[in-house]
Design a protein around this motif. Structure first.
Motif, short mmCIF file in Angstrom:
data_model
loop_
_atom_site.label_atom_id
_atom_site.label_comp_id
_atom_site.label_asym_id
_atom_site.label_seq_id
_atom_site.Cartn_x
_atom_site.Cartn_y
_atom_site.Cartn_z
N HIS A 60 99.60 60.76 26.04
CA HIS A 60 101.04 60.57 26.12
C HIS A 60 101.64 61.70 26.95
CE1 HIS A 60 101.28 57.29 23.30
NE2 HIS A 60 100.45 57.95 22.50
N TYR A 61 102.58 61.33 27.81
CA TYR A 61 103.24 62.35 28.63
C TYR A 61 103.95 63.36 27.74
CZ TYR A 61 106.60 64.72 31.48
OH TYR A 61 107.34 65.71 32.07
N ASN A 62 103.75 64.64 28.06
CA ASN A 62 104.41 65.72 27.34
C ASN A 62 104.77 66.79 28.38
OD1 ASN A 62 105.12 68.00 25.87
ND2 ASN A 62 103.53 67.71 24.32
N PHE B 273 94.05 61.31 37.60
CA PHE B 273 94.95 60.17 37.83
C PHE B 273 95.99 60.51 38.89
CE2 PHE B 273 98.86 57.79 36.72
CZ PHE B 273 98.40 56.52 37.06
N ARG B 274 96.58 61.67 38.81
CA ARG B 274 97.57 62.08 39.82
C ARG B 274 96.94 62.09 41.21
NH1 ARG B 274 100.44 67.16 36.68
NH2 ARG B 274 101.67 65.89 35.23
N ALA C 259 101.83 56.02 32.33
CA ALA C 259 101.10 56.31 33.57
C ALA C 259 102.06 56.65 34.70
CB ALA C 259 100.22 55.12 33.95
N ILE C 260 103.14 55.90 34.81
CA ILE C 260 104.13 56.18 35.85
C ILE C 260 104.70 57.57 35.66
CG2 ILE C 260 106.38 55.50 36.76
CD1 ILE C 260 105.50 52.55 36.03
N ILE D 39 90.79 49.97 39.96
CA ILE D 39 91.64 49.78 38.78
C ILE D 39 91.75 51.12 38.06
CG2 ILE D 39 91.89 48.63 36.55
CD1 ILE D 39 90.47 46.21 37.73
N ALA D 40 92.98 51.58 37.90
CA ALA D 40 93.23 52.85 37.21
C ALA D 40 93.04 52.64 35.71
CB ALA D 40 94.64 53.35 37.50
N ASN D 41 92.36 53.57 35.07
CA ASN D 41 92.15 53.51 33.62
C ASN D 41 93.33 54.20 32.94
OD1 ASN D 41 91.23 53.39 31.02
ND2 ASN D 41 89.51 54.79 31.33
N ILE D 42 94.46 53.53 32.90
CA ILE D 42 95.67 54.15 32.36
C ILE D 42 95.61 54.32 30.84
CG2 ILE D 42 97.09 53.45 34.30
CD1 ILE D 42 98.30 51.24 32.57
#
Length: 179
Positions: free
Chosen positions: A41-43, A57-58, A85-86, A33-36
């Motif tokens: 936040h994506y930047n 994660f990547r 996450a996506i 299970i990924a700990n998203i």
């Protein structure tokens, strides 16, 4: 196999659903299970020097055999934490870690429509990333309280046959996509 759960709640219905699928397929896959929720936040400005949790994660996504997306529905869409996450693993441009991998999309809700809108939106988000999402059977589950135990055991006999069918179809999809 990496599982991404769109809810951060410790007692999430969708966490229970993920556990039930893990249990049904434990003889065929090893799930992580990924700990998203730990991702920032994506930047775009961070792409050149991503934080360690984003790098990890990547790598998790890049080395996965496939994905199980289990999502609630918030305002007729996917939760922001799942979209984040996506985005984190699809960037920078040309470094899409999701590419050419199989996935299953499912979700549960106590409501009558299950998570149908969120699942459709998620499929739309995953399509340009070249994620091969299983098309059928679709699963828009209305799950009453107590139907799935914290261990993932499905105790509601109305749900178990369908979940067994869905899980076996997902396993077959992943195997077919490996070829």
């Amino acid at each position: 196999m990496v599982t991404l759960i769109g809810s951060l709640r410790a007692a999430s219905l969708n966490l229970l659903l993920a556990r039930s699928i893990h249990t049904l397929l434990e003889d065929r896959f090893t799930f992580s299970i990924a700990n998203i929720g730990a991702l920032p936040h994506y930047n775009e400005e961070d792409e050149g020097k991503p934080p360690e949790q984003v790098k990890a994660f990547r790598e998790m996504v890049a080395t996965a055999d496939g994905f199980l997306f289990v999502t609630p529905e918030y305002n007729r869409s996917i939760p922001g934490v799942l979209k984040n996450a996506i985005d984190q693993a699809s960037r920078p441009k040309g470094a899409n870690a999701w590419k050419n991998k199989p996935a299953g999309v499912i979700g549960a809700s106590p409501g009558a429509l299950g998570t149908c809108m969120a699942q459709q939106h998620l499929r739309n988000v995953l399509a340009p990333l070249d994620v091969h999402v299983m098309g059928v059977p679709e699963a828009y589950l209305q799950v009453p309280a107590g139907a799935i135990l914290p261990t993932g055991e499905i105790v509601d006999e109305r749900i178990l046959p369908f979940m067994s069918t869905w899980s076996n179809a997902f396993a077959a999809w992943v195997e077919r996509m490996k070829r």
